[in-house]
Write a protein that holds these residues in place. Structure first.
Motif, PDB file in Angstrom:
ATOM      1  N   GLU A  64      42.215  43.108  89.652  1.00 38.53           N
ATOM      2  CA  GLU A  64      43.214  41.940  89.981  1.00 38.53           C
ATOM      3  C   GLU A  64      44.542  42.564  90.815  1.00 38.53           C
ATOM      4  O   GLU A  64      45.070  41.809  91.630  1.00 38.53           O
ATOM      5  CB  GLU A  64      43.558  41.105  88.854  1.00 38.53           C
ATOM      6  CG  GLU A  64      42.464  40.485  88.146  1.00 38.53           C
ATOM      7  CD  GLU A  64      42.929  39.693  86.958  1.00 38.53           C
ATOM      8  OE1 GLU A  64      43.915  39.758  86.531  1.00 38.53           O
ATOM      9  OE2 GLU A  64      41.973  39.234  86.116  1.00 38.53           O
ATOM     10  N   ASN A  65      44.967  43.582  90.152  1.00 40.68           N
ATOM     11  CA  ASN A  65      46.387  44.076  90.818  1.00 40.68           C
ATOM     12  C   ASN A  65      46.285  45.534  91.496  1.00 40.68           C
ATOM     13  O   ASN A  65      47.157  46.215  90.931  1.00 40.68           O
ATOM     14  CB  ASN A  65      47.637  44.035  89.741  1.00 40.68           C
ATOM     15  CG  ASN A  65      48.796  44.294  90.351  1.00 40.68           C
ATOM     16  OD1 ASN A  65      48.951  43.867  91.447  1.00 40.68           O
ATOM     17  ND2 ASN A  65      49.753  44.836  89.585  1.00 40.68           N
ATOM     18  N   GLY A  66      44.988  45.794  91.804  1.00 39.84           N
ATOM     19  CA  GLY A  66      44.898  47.311  92.328  1.00 39.84           C
ATOM     20  C   GLY A  66      44.157  48.177  91.250  1.00 39.84           C
ATOM     21  O   GLY A  66      44.648  47.938  89.934  1.00 39.84           O
TER      22      GLY A  66
ATOM     23  N   THR B 212      47.245  51.008  89.850  1.00 36.89           N
ATOM     24  CA  THR B 212      48.534  50.601  89.519  1.00 36.89           C
ATOM     25  C   THR B 212      48.858  50.947  88.123  1.00 36.89           C
ATOM     26  O   THR B 212      48.206  50.986  87.365  1.00 36.89           O
ATOM     27  CB  THR B 212      48.551  48.908  89.765  1.00 36.89           C
ATOM     28  OG1 THR B 212      48.159  48.645  91.121  1.00 36.89           O
ATOM     29  CG2 THR B 212      49.994  48.663  89.518  1.00 36.89           C
TER      30      THR B 212
ATOM     31  N   ASP C  81      55.072  51.141  89.271  1.00 37.10           N
ATOM     32  CA  ASP C  81      54.554  50.649  90.434  1.00 37.10           C
ATOM     33  C   ASP C  81      55.150  49.027  90.548  1.00 37.10           C
ATOM     34  O   ASP C  81      54.767  48.472  89.751  1.00 37.10           O
ATOM     35  CB  ASP C  81      53.222  50.470  90.902  1.00 37.10           C
ATOM     36  CG  ASP C  81      52.576  52.055  91.243  1.00 37.10           C
ATOM     37  OD1 ASP C  81      53.286  52.611  91.990  1.00 37.10           O
ATOM     38  OD2 ASP C  81      51.587  52.367  90.606  1.00 37.10           O
TER      39      ASP C  81
ATOM     40  N   THR D 196      54.421  47.081  93.342  1.00 37.43           N
ATOM     41  CA  THR D 196      53.335  46.238  93.901  1.00 37.43           C
ATOM     42  C   THR D 196      51.980  47.084  93.488  1.00 37.43           C
ATOM     43  O   THR D 196      51.981  48.120  93.254  1.00 37.43           O
ATOM     44  CB  THR D 196      53.367  46.151  95.431  1.00 37.43           C
ATOM     45  OG1 THR D 196      53.550  47.595  95.940  1.00 37.43           O
ATOM     46  CG2 THR D 196      54.570  45.369  95.824  1.00 37.43           C
ATOM     47  N   GLY D 197      50.896  46.230  93.397  1.00 39.90           N
ATOM     48  CA  GLY D 197      49.741  46.679  93.112  1.00 39.90           C
ATOM     49  C   GLY D 197      49.140  47.443  94.426  1.00 39.90           C
ATOM     50  O   GLY D 197      49.223  47.272  95.501  1.00 39.90           O
ATOM     51  N   LYS D 198      48.431  48.570  94.008  1.00 35.60           N
ATOM     52  CA  LYS D 198      47.664  49.521  95.092  1.00 35.60           C
ATOM     53  C   LYS D 198      46.432  50.084  94.588  1.00 35.60           C
ATOM     54  O   LYS D 198      46.192  50.169  93.315  1.00 35.60           O
ATOM     55  CB  LYS D 198      48.649  50.638  95.694  1.00 35.60           C
ATOM     56  CG  LYS D 198      48.920  51.361  94.089  1.00 35.60           C
ATOM     57  CD  LYS D 198      50.140  52.594  94.776  1.00 35.60           C
ATOM     58  CE  LYS D 198      50.083  53.496  93.643  1.00 35.60           C
ATOM     59  NZ  LYS D 198      51.050  54.702  94.008  1.00 35.60           N
ATOM     60  N   ASP D 199      45.540  50.137  95.384  1.00 35.24           N
ATOM     61  CA  ASP D 199      44.065  50.860  95.217  1.00 35.24           C
ATOM     62  C   ASP D 199      44.201  52.480  95.329  1.00 35.24           C
ATOM     63  O   ASP D 199      45.132  53.036  95.805  1.00 35.24           O
ATOM     64  CB  ASP D 199      43.067  50.294  96.010  1.00 35.24           C
ATOM     65  CG  ASP D 199      42.789  48.826  95.969  1.00 35.24           C
ATOM     66  OD1 ASP D 199      42.791  48.508  94.810  1.00 35.24           O
ATOM     67  OD2 ASP D 199      42.450  48.302  96.846  1.00 35.24           O
TER      68      ASP D 199
END
Length: 294
Positions: A193-195, A198, A202, A204-207
């Protein structure tokens, strides 16, 4: 072996393992077995009974899913995996429950555990003694070359000892590295949902895929395992993860891992940004972005 029992449906990747050229073959492997699977139910039960009575070790045949990655090969890697725990009847029941099913990495390993990594190291072909064993070079004016071993042994015993450095194959060797700490087992990028990389720090979410992708690999879309240390072999070569053979009782082995930060900046240069959003916010509109808006 006492006997072997196959599943009803075998994937195309597994069937390709039986052919040198799948395209030019008749692709007949296991077709008769699959067609008469229902008729042979009694013989399969007899085989399971023989296993429970006579077998002492049970192994399942598992294969990889090369279609999940862009490896260039459509032929699956096959290996035997031993099932432990319980009596033979319980092992057989558990093996039957796994037939034709996908086994994910989080079903076998957990975060903060340790595992062993088995693979084949990066090959360097035939190399001389200086590169292969790191021996010193001879003086500059040595006769017939200087990247050599000057004396390979005494007159007697009249043979060359195994301990003398010699030229030959360097790399492409089977290697097992023990007790690698599992830092993280990530979910698929599409299910996060949020990478899937993450952490608490963090914003912001990231992959897990860094900007520009992993060198010589690309984008990670499936589940991933983050280990401490390196793995043998080049990128995209198959490796085997197994449970550690020795009991992990040390304090370092039992430490619970809590990742604070995962670096996803570009691995192709001097990476400064963690996400594309962060990069766009700092760099502003690019030429192709302005052309799209126009």
């Amino acid at each position: 072996a006492v006997t072997t029992v196959w599943a009803q449906k075998l994937g195309e990747a597994m069937l390709r393992r039986y052919y040198k050229s799948w395209f030019s073959s008749k692709q007949k492997a296991f077709t008769k077995y699959m067609g008469s699977y229902e008729k042979n139910a009694e013989s399969r039960e007899t085989a399971f009974g023989r296993m429970a009575k006579h077998a002492t070790v049970l192994r399942v045949l598992a294969h990889t899913s090369p279609s999940a990655l862009k490896l260039g090969s459509k032929k699956a890697q096959v290996c035997e995996i031993q099932i432990n725990g319980g009596d033979m009847s319980a092992k057989i029941a558990y093996a039957q429950s796994l037939l034709e099913k996908k086994v994910t990495v989080d079903q076998v390993f957990k975060e903060s555990e340790r595992c062993d990594v088995i693979g084949v190291s990066k090959g360097h072909g035939v190399e001389g003694v200086t590169h292969r064993w790191g021996v010193s070079r001879l003086p500059r004016k040595s006769h017939r070359g200087l990247r050599k071993v000057a004396c390979i042994g005494a007159w007697h015993p009249s043979r060359v000892s195994y301990s003398v450095a010699r030229a030959g194959q360097n790399g492409f060797h089977h290697r097992t590295e023990l007790n690698k700490k599992i830092y993280k087992i990530g979910v698929e990028a599409s299910k996060a949902e949020n990478g899937n990389a993450t952490t608490a720090i963090d914003i912001t979410g990231k992959d897990i895929t860094p900007l520009g992708g992993f060198p010589h690999y690309g984008v990670v879309n499936n589940q991933y395992v983050m280990l401490k240390g390196s793995c043998p072999g080049p990128v995209k070569r198959v490796i085997t993860l197994r449970r550690p053979l020795a009991p992990q009782t040390s304090r370092a082995a039992q430490e619970q891992i809590d990742l604070k930060f995962i670096d996803t900046s570009s691995k192709l240069g001097h990476g400064h940004f963690q996400t594309q959003t962060e990069r766009a916010k700092f760099m502003g509109l690019r030429k192709k972005d302005i052309q799209k808006q126009a």
